[in-house]
Design an enzyme around this catalytic site. Sequence first.
Site, PDB file in Angstrom:
ATOM      1  N   CYS A   1      -2.913   1.235   6.893  1.00 24.00           N
ATOM      2  CA  CYS A   1      -3.178   0.716   8.238  1.00 24.00           C
ATOM      3  C   CYS A   1      -3.601   1.847   9.159  1.00 24.00           C
ATOM      4  O   CYS A   1      -4.165   1.604  10.214  1.00 24.00           O
ATOM      5  CB  CYS A   1      -1.978  -0.041   8.767  1.00 24.00           C
ATOM      6  SG  CYS A   1      -0.547   0.966   8.827  1.00 24.00           S
TER       7      CYS A   1
ATOM      8  N   ASN B   1       0.789  -1.242   0.000  1.00 25.99           N
ATOM      9  CA  ASN B   1       0.000   0.000   0.000  1.00 25.99           C
ATOM     10  C   ASN B   1       0.815   1.282   0.000  1.00 25.99           C
ATOM     11  O   ASN B   1       0.301   2.333  -0.364  1.00 25.99           O
ATOM     12  CB  ASN B   1      -0.988  -0.006   1.171  1.00 25.99           C
ATOM     13  CG  ASN B   1      -0.300  -0.026   2.512  1.00 25.99           C
ATOM     14  OD1 ASN B   1       0.795  -0.566   2.643  1.00 25.99           O
ATOM     15  ND2 ASN B   1      -0.920   0.560   3.495  1.00 25.99           N
TER      16      ASN B   1
ATOM     17  N   VAL C   1       0.212 -12.469   9.447  1.00 20.73           N
ATOM     18  CA  VAL C   1       1.586 -12.728   8.995  1.00 20.73           C
ATOM     19  C   VAL C   1       2.574 -12.164  10.013  1.00 20.73           C
ATOM     20  O   VAL C   1       3.570 -12.816  10.363  1.00 20.73           O
ATOM     21  CB  VAL C   1       1.822 -12.117   7.592  1.00 20.73           C
ATOM     22  CG1 VAL C   1       3.280 -12.267   7.180  1.00 20.73           C
ATOM     23  CG2 VAL C   1       0.909 -12.775   6.565  1.00 20.73           C
TER      24      VAL C   1
ATOM     25  N   GLU D   1       4.733  -3.965  12.250  1.00 25.63           N
ATOM     26  CA  GLU D   1       3.667  -2.969  12.238  1.00 25.63           C
ATOM     27  C   GLU D   1       2.494  -3.629  11.540  1.00 25.63           C
ATOM     28  O   GLU D   1       2.607  -4.024  10.383  1.00 25.63           O
ATOM     29  CB  GLU D   1       4.188  -1.739  11.490  1.00 25.63           C
ATOM     30  CG  GLU D   1       3.639  -0.448  12.022  1.00 25.63           C
ATOM     31  CD  GLU D   1       2.432  -0.038  11.236  1.00 25.63           C
ATOM     32  OE1 GLU D   1       1.316  -0.285  11.738  1.00 25.63           O
ATOM     33  OE2 GLU D   1       2.597   0.486  10.140  1.00 25.63           O
TER      34      GLU D   1
HETATM   35  C1  UN1 Z   1       0.472   7.085   6.657  1.00 34.13           C
HETATM   36  O1  UN1 Z   1      -0.500   7.100   7.398  1.00 34.13           O
HETATM   37  O2  UN1 Z   1       0.695   8.006   5.855  1.00 34.13           O
HETATM   38  O3  UN1 Z   1       0.808   0.507   6.135  1.00 34.13           O
HETATM   39  C2  UN1 Z   1       1.444   5.993   6.704  1.00 34.13           C
HETATM   40  C3  UN1 Z   1       0.410   1.606   6.521  1.00 34.13           C
HETATM   41  C4  UN1 Z   1       1.227   2.344   7.559  1.00 34.13           C
HETATM   42  C5  UN1 Z   1       1.774   3.621   7.088  1.00 34.13           C
HETATM   43  C6  UN1 Z   1       0.826   4.730   7.157  1.00 34.13           C
HETATM   44  N1  UN1 Z   1       2.323   1.508   7.968  1.00 34.13           N
HETATM   45  O4  UN1 Z   1      -0.607   2.067   6.059  1.00 34.13           O
END
Ligand code: UN1
Length: 487
Positions: free
Chosen positions: A284, A153, A232, A250
Amino acid sequence: MTGVVEIRQLIDGHWRDGGGDSVTSLNPTRPNEVVAEGNCATLADVDGAVAAAGEARAGWANTPIHQRGALLLEAAAVVESNALAWGLELTTEEGKTKAEGIGEVRRAAQILRYYGNEGDRQAGEIFASPRAGEQILVTRKPVGVVAVITPFNFPIAIPAWKIAPALVHGNTVVWKPASTVPLLAIRLTEALTNAGLPAGVLNLVIGDSPVGEALVNHAGIDAISFTGSTGVGRRIASAAAARGVPVQAEMGGKNAAVVLDDADIDMALDQVMLGAFRSTGQKCTATSRLIVTERIADRFLAELSARTAALAVGDPTDEATQMGPVITGMAQRGIYAGIGSAISQGGDVLTGGHPYFKGPLADGFFVAPTVVELTAHADIWSQELFGPVLAARRAADTDEAFALVNDSEFGLSAAVFTQDVTRALQAVDQVDVGVLHVNSESAGADPHVPFGGAKKSGLGPKEQGSASREFYTHTTTVYLRGGKPQP
Ligand code: UN1
């Protein structure tokens, strides 16, 4: 975009075809259009990459940090100068709008610049000693060979915020990006290697989960940084714990926006829309839950539904498009299944919810931007759908609203809309998240401050800013005494 790009692996400074199964990245807007194709890495390729990173390790660790940073600054300039072209490629491969694609490439350049200057920042600490003639220093050393596993993403920004701190702190890297976005991975790797990274310092292996599994379970890997799904992430973390390898993972989010009675309603509407539907809800940090206090709920939900229904959904390379497709057909089907179960559990679809059966969107992986109102718990309140779907609930007052925010196993980000500083401070105290936005949308992360979640959203040290040093270095506490002073 011109032509189909060839997918290759970078191992020990050489670009090679993978020997594994074929892998194709498609344009999610028109899935019959191939963006890049080639072959996955084999397990032997993974071995070669880890071995190369191991061999490059000592030389890179002994390179002064300012010199390591200079290479990142050079790569940043290349990334910045290609922002328009690579942004368009990102949009074609991933599906976020062109403005977001270009913005993400620029953000990657900004991240590389931030870490490029790491040598100018504090490198450790000195403590006083209780003993005469002694000082206590806390110095930092690289952890070694780092496996970096990144999601689809943010095909260039997330890799940049893992790889740049890993490299500047003297680690070598084997990177496995999501196999749906190999093109941007190749672009970032080229920018870094063309800036002059020695062979083996950064290796790129492309493939699906067998490649990822082989990498994270490899005996030559000293640390793992992962962003992706909760399932995962937990599997990687438990395998790594069994081998005694540190992990930074994360994972999921079910981020809430809370709109309180006294909020600037127009601004809150704008921000909730951005949080829920930018990047087609595939962040996320996206807003996937909305909590509105009763007094303003009718008005807010009616206006939100009207604005959502009016979103321009379509080809994300068109200037006028506000929301593109999701990444794959599987993701699309999963999101519609989630909407279906919300309906069967009593949810009321205020807008969206329908597939595009006809017209130009019917062939792409499009999902209608959707708002579902709930009056009680449903799976959609707790399970991440990773798409443009917002579940809304009403709260009687501020206390109930904040309790609903915390009603989640996740705690990545939240947004609170209020003009009352007392309520804002109450949110700071009570809302249990890693990133809290007051009067701005739930997504977004600046490179110089910590990023990551509370509760089950993350494991291990946070990312970005000075927090990244916690993961990519270990400390040596040095009790430093001289001998007797010479006469
Ligand atoms: C953002 O909010 O700009 O995978 C970054 C994701 C997060 C990064 C978000 N680790 O969406």
